[in-house]
Design a protein around this motif. Structure first.
Motif, PDB file in Angstrom:
ATOM      1  N   PRO A   1     -14.375  -9.230  -0.415  1.00 46.69           N
ATOM      2  CA  PRO A   1     -13.639  -9.018   0.833  1.00 46.69           C
ATOM      3  C   PRO A   1     -14.435  -8.099   1.765  1.00 46.69           C
ATOM      4  CG  PRO A   1     -12.244  -8.614  -1.087  1.00 46.69           C
ATOM      5  CD  PRO A   1     -13.650  -8.728  -1.591  1.00 46.69           C
ATOM      6  N   PRO A   2     -14.198  -8.183   3.070  1.00 43.10           N
ATOM      7  CA  PRO A   2     -14.919  -7.312   4.010  1.00 43.10           C
ATOM      8  C   PRO A   2     -14.512  -5.853   3.814  1.00 43.10           C
ATOM      9  CG  PRO A   2     -13.167  -8.516   5.128  1.00 43.10           C
ATOM     10  CD  PRO A   2     -13.257  -9.094   3.747  1.00 43.10           C
ATOM     11  N   PRO A   3     -15.334  -4.899   4.278  1.00 45.66           N
ATOM     12  CA  PRO A   3     -15.043  -3.478   4.064  1.00 45.66           C
ATOM     13  C   PRO A   3     -13.679  -3.049   4.602  1.00 45.66           C
ATOM     14  CG  PRO A   3     -17.287  -3.772   4.840  1.00 45.66           C
ATOM     15  CD  PRO A   3     -16.636  -5.115   4.939  1.00 45.66           C
ATOM     16  N   GLY A   4     -13.218  -3.661   5.678  1.00 46.55           N
ATOM     17  CA  GLY A   4     -11.953  -3.250   6.269  1.00 46.55           C
ATOM     18  C   GLY A   4     -10.728  -3.960   5.723  1.00 46.55           C
ATOM     19  N   ASP A   5     -10.873  -4.715   4.628  1.00 46.56           N
ATOM     20  CA  ASP A   5      -9.737  -5.437   4.059  1.00 46.56           C
ATOM     21  C   ASP A   5      -8.612  -4.447   3.716  1.00 46.56           C
ATOM     22  OD1 ASP A   5      -8.011  -6.726   1.977  1.00 46.56           O
ATOM     23  OD2 ASP A   5      -9.444  -8.362   2.200  1.00 46.56           O
ATOM     24  N   GLY A   6      -7.411  -4.719   4.256  1.00 46.42           N
ATOM     25  CA  GLY A   6      -6.299  -3.799   4.109  1.00 46.42           C
ATOM     26  C   GLY A   6      -5.738  -3.681   2.711  1.00 46.42           C
ATOM     27  N   ARG A   7      -6.176  -4.537   1.791  1.00 46.70           N
ATOM     28  CA  ARG A   7      -5.646  -4.498   0.430  1.00 46.70           C
ATOM     29  C   ARG A   7      -6.404  -3.525  -0.460  1.00 46.70           C
ATOM     30  NH1 ARG A   7      -6.548 -10.631  -0.861  1.00 46.70           N
ATOM     31  NH2 ARG A   7      -8.489 -10.014   0.151  1.00 46.70           N
ATOM     32  N   PHE A   8      -7.626  -3.112  -0.030  1.00 39.34           N
ATOM     33  CA  PHE A   8      -8.488  -2.342  -0.913  1.00 39.34           C
ATOM     34  C   PHE A   8      -9.017  -1.086  -0.236  1.00 39.34           C
ATOM     35  CE2 PHE A   8      -9.102  -6.887  -1.959  1.00 39.34           C
ATOM     36  CZ  PHE A   8      -8.561  -6.886  -3.240  1.00 39.34           C
ATOM     37  N   ASP A   9      -9.337  -0.125  -1.066  1.00 37.95           N
ATOM     38  CA  ASP A   9     -10.017   1.095  -0.651  1.00 37.95           C
ATOM     39  C   ASP A   9     -11.398   1.048  -1.299  1.00 37.95           C
ATOM     40  OD1 ASP A   9     -10.908   3.653  -0.137  1.00 37.95           O
ATOM     41  OD2 ASP A   9      -9.027   4.631  -0.665  1.00 37.95           O
TER      42      ASP A   9
ATOM     43  N   ALA B   1       0.831  -1.208   0.000  1.00 37.21           N
ATOM     44  CA  ALA B   1       0.000   0.000   0.000  1.00 37.21           C
ATOM     45  C   ALA B   1       0.861   1.251   0.000  1.00 37.21           C
ATOM     46  CB  ALA B   1      -0.939  -0.004   1.207  1.00 37.21           C
ATOM     47  N   ARG B   2       1.946   1.233   0.771  1.00 40.07           N
ATOM     48  CA  ARG B   2       2.857   2.381   0.791  1.00 40.07           C
ATOM     49  C   ARG B   2       3.507   2.582  -0.567  1.00 40.07           C
ATOM     50  NH1 ARG B   2       2.689   6.399   3.908  1.00 40.07           N
ATOM     51  NH2 ARG B   2       4.960   6.699   3.815  1.00 40.07           N
ATOM     52  N   TRP B   3       3.805   1.481  -1.257  1.00 39.40           N
ATOM     53  CA  TRP B   3       4.386   1.604  -2.598  1.00 39.40           C
ATOM     54  C   TRP B   3       3.374   2.208  -3.562  1.00 39.40           C
ATOM     55  CZ3 TRP B   3       8.315   2.556  -5.206  1.00 39.40           C
ATOM     56  CH2 TRP B   3       8.421   2.243  -6.569  1.00 39.40           C
ATOM     57  N   GLU B   4       2.098   1.805  -3.439  1.00 36.66           N
ATOM     58  CA  GLU B   4       1.055   2.411  -4.264  1.00 36.66           C
ATOM     59  C   GLU B   4       0.971   3.912  -4.000  1.00 36.66           C
ATOM     60  OE1 GLU B   4      -0.982   1.300  -6.595  1.00 36.66           O
ATOM     61  OE2 GLU B   4      -0.547  -0.843  -6.535  1.00 36.66           O
ATOM     62  N   GLU B   5       1.090   4.311  -2.724  1.00 34.37           N
ATOM     63  CA  GLU B   5       1.051   5.728  -2.382  1.00 34.37           C
ATOM     64  C   GLU B   5       2.236   6.473  -2.987  1.00 34.37           C
ATOM     65  OE1 GLU B   5       0.943   5.662   1.834  1.00 34.37           O
ATOM     66  OE2 GLU B   5      -1.137   4.943   1.944  1.00 34.37           O
ATOM     67  N   ALA B   6       3.407   5.821  -2.970  1.00 36.91           N
ATOM     68  CA  ALA B   6       4.592   6.451  -3.567  1.00 36.91           C
ATOM     69  C   ALA B   6       4.413   6.634  -5.073  1.00 36.91           C
ATOM     70  CB  ALA B   6       5.828   5.601  -3.285  1.00 36.91           C
ATOM     71  N   GLN B   7       3.860   5.614  -5.730  1.00 33.18           N
ATOM     72  CA  GLN B   7       3.614   5.731  -7.164  1.00 33.18           C
ATOM     73  C   GLN B   7       2.600   6.825  -7.452  1.00 33.18           C
ATOM     74  OE1 GLN B   7       2.628   1.506  -7.932  1.00 33.18           O
ATOM     75  NE2 GLN B   7       4.273   1.558  -9.432  1.00 33.18           N
ATOM     76  N   ALA B   8       1.554   6.919  -6.603  1.00 35.11           N
ATOM     77  CA  ALA B   8       0.552   7.958  -6.794  1.00 35.11           C
ATOM     78  C   ALA B   8       1.170   9.340  -6.659  1.00 35.11           C
ATOM     79  CB  ALA B   8      -0.579   7.785  -5.785  1.00 35.11           C
ATOM     80  N   ALA B   9       2.058   9.496  -5.670  1.00 36.31           N
ATOM     81  CA  ALA B   9       2.713  10.791  -5.478  1.00 36.31           C
ATOM     82  C   ALA B   9       3.579  11.160  -6.684  1.00 36.31           C
ATOM     83  CB  ALA B   9       3.559  10.767  -4.208  1.00 36.31           C
TER      84      ALA B   9
END
Length: 318
Positions: free
Chosen positions: A154-162, A74-82
């Motif tokens: 997946p459940p709403p709180g699944d850490g892989r998805f927003d 997820a942090r890598w996705e954030e870095a790519q988004a930035a």
């Protein structure tokens, strides 16, 4: 330095249970998946898999790694988004997927908006089921998935998805032209309690369970006369006077069919929750933002998708 692609491979093996299944989702060969697991074990200096019968299973050390993999990716996705934000994000490939009626009513018009507003952006739309949509996100084969939550999701709180609510889609009662309810501006679902019903067979699609749940909330079990799954088939049966059915607002039917969609009112009001999902950390990617904005604009521009005020008693699917 850990190769993040190998973390993705380990996570896929954990989720899908076998090297072969993970390889299929990731578009790799089983030998390539095994190679990535060996290299990751070498980099981390711990065994990650061990024999189990004819296959393998993850070691306790592997579970420790998997526990942190979601956050790292997820942090890598954030870095790519930035990084993409710095590049302005006016060109590139945006891949969106969703279930059939979402493609018709949401994704197709959103893609058309993007093509008109951002000619440098390439948009690719794929039709898929809800579970497949999440798989496509995980495999990075899609950037946005429009899904209707069900037991496969997946459940709403699944850490892989927003996951965020895109729209609560109303349902209509589908009746033959000339039916006693056809001329009404709106009806309560309970008024169809004595009608023969046309619904999908159990196990063919989730709309079967939805209809049963909606009718039960209105105080009855529908008397099923015929089973059909596709909307052209359902509308043909309804048009010939063989029963009534319940149809989501996004579903299209031919204007040539002698059927009438009657809006539903009252308490409970059947609605379907439709979610827009991305990989965790990827929502700020400029291309993803363009896609999500286009989807919201389609919803806002469609009065047919609005749910009447006072919907505290709404029955939501998923």
């Amino acid at each position: 330095m850990i190769d993040l692609r190998r973390l993705q491979v380990l996570r896929a093996v954990h989720q899908y249970g076998t090297v072969t299944a993970a390889a299929e989702v990731l578009h790799l060969t089983p030998s390539a998946v095994s190679h990535h697991l060996r290299e990751l074990a070498r980099e981390l200096r711990v065994p990650l898999v061990e024999p189990r019968g004819r296959g393998i299973r993850l070691t306790s050390a592997a579970y420790v790694v998997v526990e942190h993999a979601d956050a790292l990716l997820a942090r890598w996705e954030e870095a790519q988004a930035a990084l993409e934000s710095h590049r302005a994000g006016e060109a590139g490939l945006l891949r969106m997927c969703g279930f059939a009626t979402a493609v018709v009513g949401l994704l197709a018009p959103a893609a058309a908006r993007l093509r008109a507003d951002r000619p440098g952006l390439t948009v690719q739309v794929s039709e898929c089921g809800t579970a497949d949509g999440f798989d496509l996100l995980l495999a990075t084969d899609a950037d946005i998935a429009v899904v209707d939550p069900n037991e496969d999701a997946p459940p709403p709180g699944d850490g892989r998805f927003d996951q965020h609510l895109l729209v609560e889609e109303p349902h209509d009662l589908l009746v033959p032209a000339g039916h006693r309810l056809a001329a009404r501006p709106a009806v309560r679902l309970a008024e169809a309690a004595d009608e023969p019903w046309i619904i999908p067979a159990r196990g063919t699609c989730h709309h079967h369970e939805r209809i049963l749940a909606y009718c039960a909330a209105s105080g009855y079990n529908p008397r099923v006369a015929h089973y059909a799954t596709e909307w052209p088939t359902i509308s043909a049966l309804v048009g010939h006077g063989l029963g009534v059915s319940l149809i989501p607002r996004l579903a299209e039917i031919s204007s040539e069919r002698p059927v009438v969609r009657v809006p539903l009112t009252g308490d409970p009001l059947p609605v379907r929750r439709v979610l827009a999902c991305v990989r965790r950390g990827g929502r700020d990617h400029p291309l993803v933002q363009h896609g999500l904005r286009a989807l919201r604009e389609v919803v806002e521009a469609s009065p047919a998708l609005s749910v009447p005020a006072g919907r505290e008693g709404a029955v939501t699917a998923g």
